[in-house]
Motif scaffolding. Structure first.
Motif, mmCIF file in Angstrom:
data_model
loop_
_atom_site.group_PDB
_atom_site.id
_atom_site.type_symbol
_atom_site.label_atom_id
_atom_site.label_comp_id
_atom_site.label_asym_id
_atom_site.label_seq_id
_atom_site.Cartn_x
_atom_site.Cartn_y
_atom_site.Cartn_z
ATOM 1 N N VAL A 49 11.952 -13.646 -24.214
ATOM 2 C CA VAL A 49 11.215 -12.460 -23.772
ATOM 3 C C VAL A 49 11.917 -11.182 -24.220
ATOM 4 O O VAL A 49 11.275 -10.252 -24.718
ATOM 5 C CB VAL A 49 11.015 -12.463 -22.239
ATOM 6 C CG1 VAL A 49 10.319 -11.173 -21.790
ATOM 7 C CG2 VAL A 49 10.175 -13.671 -21.811
ATOM 8 N N ALA A 50 13.249 -11.125 -24.093
ATOM 9 C CA ALA A 50 13.979 -9.913 -24.491
ATOM 10 C C ALA A 50 13.829 -9.609 -25.981
ATOM 11 O O ALA A 50 13.480 -8.473 -26.340
ATOM 12 C CB ALA A 50 15.454 -10.028 -24.098
ATOM 13 N N PRO A 51 14.056 -10.575 -26.889
ATOM 14 C CA PRO A 51 13.863 -10.233 -28.302
ATOM 15 C C PRO A 51 12.413 -9.898 -28.636
ATOM 16 O O PRO A 51 12.153 -9.055 -29.501
ATOM 17 C CB PRO A 51 14.351 -11.475 -29.054
ATOM 18 C CG PRO A 51 14.418 -12.561 -28.048
ATOM 19 C CD PRO A 51 14.668 -11.920 -26.739
ATOM 20 N N TYR A 52 11.469 -10.519 -27.949
ATOM 21 C CA TYR A 52 10.057 -10.188 -28.173
ATOM 22 C C TYR A 52 9.786 -8.740 -27.792
ATOM 23 O O TYR A 52 9.175 -7.980 -28.559
ATOM 24 C CB TYR A 52 9.168 -11.138 -27.369
ATOM 25 C CG TYR A 52 7.687 -10.936 -27.611
ATOM 26 C CD1 TYR A 52 6.988 -11.755 -28.488
ATOM 27 C CD2 TYR A 52 6.981 -9.933 -26.955
ATOM 28 C CE1 TYR A 52 5.632 -11.579 -28.716
ATOM 29 C CE2 TYR A 52 5.629 -9.742 -27.174
ATOM 30 C CZ TYR A 52 4.952 -10.570 -28.050
ATOM 31 O OH TYR A 52 3.612 -10.384 -28.269
ATOM 32 N N PRO A 194 3.785 -11.843 -24.437
ATOM 33 C CA PRO A 194 4.829 -11.397 -23.536
ATOM 34 C C PRO A 194 4.592 -11.906 -22.130
ATOM 35 O O PRO A 194 3.461 -12.008 -21.679
ATOM 36 C CB PRO A 194 4.736 -9.866 -23.601
ATOM 37 C CG PRO A 194 3.352 -9.598 -24.056
ATOM 38 C CD PRO A 194 2.957 -10.735 -24.939
ATOM 39 N N ALA A 195 5.655 -12.243 -21.444
ATOM 40 C CA ALA A 195 5.562 -12.691 -20.060
ATOM 41 C C ALA A 195 6.784 -12.224 -19.315
ATOM 42 O O ALA A 195 7.854 -12.063 -19.883
ATOM 43 C CB ALA A 195 5.458 -14.218 -19.994
ATOM 44 N N ARG A 196 6.630 -12.013 -18.010
ATOM 45 C CA ARG A 196 7.753 -11.592 -17.184
ATOM 46 C C ARG A 196 8.118 -12.728 -16.244
ATOM 47 O O ARG A 196 7.274 -13.473 -15.776
ATOM 48 C CB ARG A 196 7.387 -10.342 -16.381
ATOM 49 C CG ARG A 196 7.118 -9.134 -17.240
ATOM 50 C CD ARG A 196 6.928 -7.890 -16.402
ATOM 51 N NE ARG A 196 8.156 -7.565 -15.688
ATOM 52 C CZ ARG A 196 8.271 -6.483 -14.910
ATOM 53 N NH1 ARG A 196 7.272 -5.663 -14.770
ATOM 54 N NH2 ARG A 196 9.414 -6.237 -14.292
ATOM 55 N N ARG A 197 9.384 -12.835 -15.963
ATOM 56 C CA ARG A 197 9.860 -13.833 -15.007
ATOM 57 C C ARG A 197 10.723 -13.107 -13.990
ATOM 58 O O ARG A 197 11.093 -11.947 -14.190
ATOM 59 C CB ARG A 197 10.681 -14.929 -15.706
ATOM 60 C CG ARG A 197 11.876 -14.412 -16.476
ATOM 61 C CD ARG A 197 12.814 -15.518 -16.892
ATOM 62 N NE ARG A 197 13.583 -15.983 -15.771
ATOM 63 C CZ ARG A 197 13.515 -17.218 -15.297
ATOM 64 N NH1 ARG A 197 12.721 -18.095 -15.830
ATOM 65 N NH2 ARG A 197 14.244 -17.596 -14.265
#
Length: 214
Positions: A49-52, A194-197
């Motif tokens: 997620v961070a590099p995306y 993208p997704a958040r966790r």
């Protein structure tokens, strides 16, 4: 120009802050997405997620390098694992390799590569790892800075030599039964969204590397 940007790559808002801080330095000649964790609840957030998010939010650099691993060859294309928070490190390495090679075919003027750094005796690799810790940065630096690196974009690198990555990272179907579970996509090109966790422990930091030639 020299300087430092700081943030916790396990927390989406801090990743956005890192991207905002980086804007102040102008366009980078090279960005190396070098952060990674293993056997951690932050694997999804930090490894993919961070590099995306950073790729999407920062100005496109001249060269992009993403840290992959031989583990990507046993990763799953089931993106349901991303949204459910059940992805393994192998999965995240497959997805970030697909991201690297997708950028290579879509962004004119930006070269993009994935790099397998080998088995390095870091805290992640462990003391039994066979590669040289002092030279551990060199596999990433080679495609980021060397003028004779070939191919100029879209390479999967291991110790300064290109290898053939998992075929789905280049959008090629793989025959076989689908992975179990909802959202299984084995045999279809991986598409990243993208997704958040949930955020990781407060104050936890994960190292990354940004390079700018002056």
């Amino acid at each position: 120009m020299e300087g430092v940007v700081a943030g916790d790559l396990a927390v989406a808002d801090e990743v956005r802050s890192v991207a905002g801080q980086a804007v102040g330095f102008g366009r980078f000649d090279a960005v190396v997405h070098n952060a990674g964790v293993l056997d951690s609840p932050d694997e999804i957030a930090v490894n993919i997620v961070a590099p995306y998010l950073l790729t999407a939010l920062m100005e496109k650099p001249t060269r992009l390098i993403y840290l992959s691993s031989s583990l990507h060859r046993t990763g799953s294309t089931d993106l349901g694992r991303l949204t459910e928070g059940t992805a393994s490190c192998d999965d995240t390495r497959l997805w970030v390799t697909a991201l690297a090679l997708a950028c290579a075919t879509r962004w004119e003027g930006t070269s993009s590569h994935a790099v397998d750094p080998g088995w390095v005796p870091t805290r992640m690799g462990g003391p039994a790892a066979s590669d040289d810790l002092a030279a551990g940065h060199r596999p990433q630096i080679w495609p980021a800075a060397h003028p004779d690196a070939a191919p100029a974009t879209g390479g999967y690198w291991y110790h300064r030599r290109t290898q053939t990555p998992h075929p789905v990272t280049r959008g090629r179907a793989v025959p076989g039964p689908p992975d179990p579970g909802p959202g299984a996509a084995h045999g279809r090109p991986a598409r990243l969204t993208p997704a958040r966790r949930p955020a990781g422990p407060p104050g936890r930091r994960h190292a990354g590397m940004w390079l700018r030639e002056c």
